[in-house]
Scaffold this active site. Structure first.
Site, PDB file in Angstrom:
ATOM      1  N   GLU A  34       0.811  -1.221   0.000  1.00 45.62           N
ATOM      2  CA  GLU A  34       0.000   0.000   0.000  1.00 45.62           C
ATOM      3  C   GLU A  34       0.847   1.274   0.000  1.00 45.62           C
ATOM      4  O   GLU A  34       0.309   2.370   0.137  1.00 45.62           O
ATOM      5  CB  GLU A  34      -0.926  -0.002   1.222  1.00 45.62           C
ATOM      6  N   GLU A  40      -9.881  -5.063  10.117  1.00 42.67           N
ATOM      7  CA  GLU A  40      -8.869  -4.007  10.003  1.00 42.67           C
ATOM      8  C   GLU A  40      -7.920  -4.275   8.845  1.00 42.67           C
ATOM      9  O   GLU A  40      -7.607  -3.380   8.072  1.00 42.67           O
ATOM     10  CB  GLU A  40      -8.092  -3.891  11.318  1.00 42.67           C
ATOM     11  N   VAL A  98      -2.831 -11.281   1.658  1.00 44.94           N
ATOM     12  CA  VAL A  98      -2.389 -12.568   1.129  1.00 44.94           C
ATOM     13  C   VAL A  98      -1.121 -12.300   0.319  1.00 44.94           C
ATOM     14  O   VAL A  98      -1.071 -11.343  -0.466  1.00 44.94           O
ATOM     15  CB  VAL A  98      -3.478 -13.212   0.239  1.00 44.94           C
ATOM     16  N   GLY A 106      -5.322 -15.387  -5.745  1.00 44.54           N
ATOM     17  CA  GLY A 106      -6.094 -16.097  -6.752  1.00 44.54           C
ATOM     18  C   GLY A 106      -6.317 -17.567  -6.422  1.00 44.54           C
ATOM     19  O   GLY A 106      -6.911 -18.293  -7.206  1.00 44.54           O
ATOM     20  N   GLY A 117      -7.768 -18.554  -3.394  1.00 40.32           N
ATOM     21  CA  GLY A 117      -8.866 -18.697  -2.452  1.00 40.32           C
ATOM     22  C   GLY A 117      -8.573 -18.313  -1.010  1.00 40.32           C
ATOM     23  O   GLY A 117      -9.435 -18.467  -0.145  1.00 40.32           O
ATOM     24  N   ASN A 177      -7.121  -0.075  -5.156  1.00 42.46           N
ATOM     25  CA  ASN A 177      -6.813  -1.505  -5.060  1.00 42.46           C
ATOM     26  C   ASN A 177      -7.847  -2.330  -5.839  1.00 42.46           C
ATOM     27  O   ASN A 177      -8.667  -3.049  -5.274  1.00 42.46           O
ATOM     28  CB  ASN A 177      -6.758  -1.930  -3.587  1.00 42.46           C
ATOM     29  N   TYR A 198     -14.001  -8.495  -3.602  1.00 44.14           N
ATOM     30  CA  TYR A 198     -15.128  -8.123  -2.739  1.00 44.14           C
ATOM     31  C   TYR A 198     -16.424  -8.012  -3.549  1.00 44.14           C
ATOM     32  O   TYR A 198     -17.487  -8.414  -3.073  1.00 44.14           O
ATOM     33  CB  TYR A 198     -14.841  -6.806  -2.019  1.00 44.14           C
TER      34      TYR A 198
END
Length: 164
Positions: free
Chosen positions: A27, A84, A88, A94, A96, A125, A132
């Site tokens: 980030e 919060e 991954v 990708g 799961g 992002n 999502y």
């Protein structure tokens, strides 16, 4: 092999701290990480913790984590979960792991009769937003997140009243 999700254990403090640092790198916020491994350990594994974490494993290797705490909805009159952080490692994306971590939290919400599961995502992002969206998570575009932090908080700098 399927992704396994397990509660974090005290021995995972260093792993979680590493995931937090990797998330901050992703980030472009590495400069903002002030938490140490000891801070993470104290927060997650205190006698009465206020934050919790789960670890995602793929083929027996830790590949991600979620860190969350209980929130409360005055409108619903019930608690919820605020996620919060979810991270991954790039080589496992990708496969799961993010879905498994979110599914674990959603199951907790159902089992505990919680009102909702919420989180924030940076607007740039796109890969996370796509995950999502595929899960059916609603974007709350009409809400703006605000924050007061430490000494930068104007009310926090206000001198205490000298009234008797």
């Amino acid at each position: 092999m399927a992704v396994a999700v397990r509660p974090a254990q005290p021995a995972d403090a260093g792993l979680i701290h590493g995931f937090i640092r990797a998330l901050a790198d992703y980030e472009n916020l590495s400069h903002a990480v002030a938490a140490s491994e000891a801070d993470i350990s104290a927060a997650l594994f205190a006698p009465e913790p206020r934050a919790f974490a789960e670890i995602a494993e793929l083929d027996g290797a830790a590949v991600g984590f979620s860190l969350w705490f209980y929130s409360f909805s005055t409108f619903e009159g019930r608690h919820g979960i605020y996620l919060e952080d979810l991270f991954v490692v790039p080589q496992a994306r990708g496969r799961g792991a993010a879905r498994a971590l979110l599914r674990s939290l959603a199951r907790r919400c159902v089992a505990e009769g919680l009102a909702r599961l919420e989180w924030a995502v940076l607007d740039w992002n796109a890969p996370a937003i796509a995950v999502y969206d595929r899960l059916g998570a609603a974007a709350l575009d009409d809400w703006i997140i605000r924050r007061l932090t430490g000494l930068r908080c104007r009310p926090c700098r206000k001198a205490p009243s000298r009234r008797p």
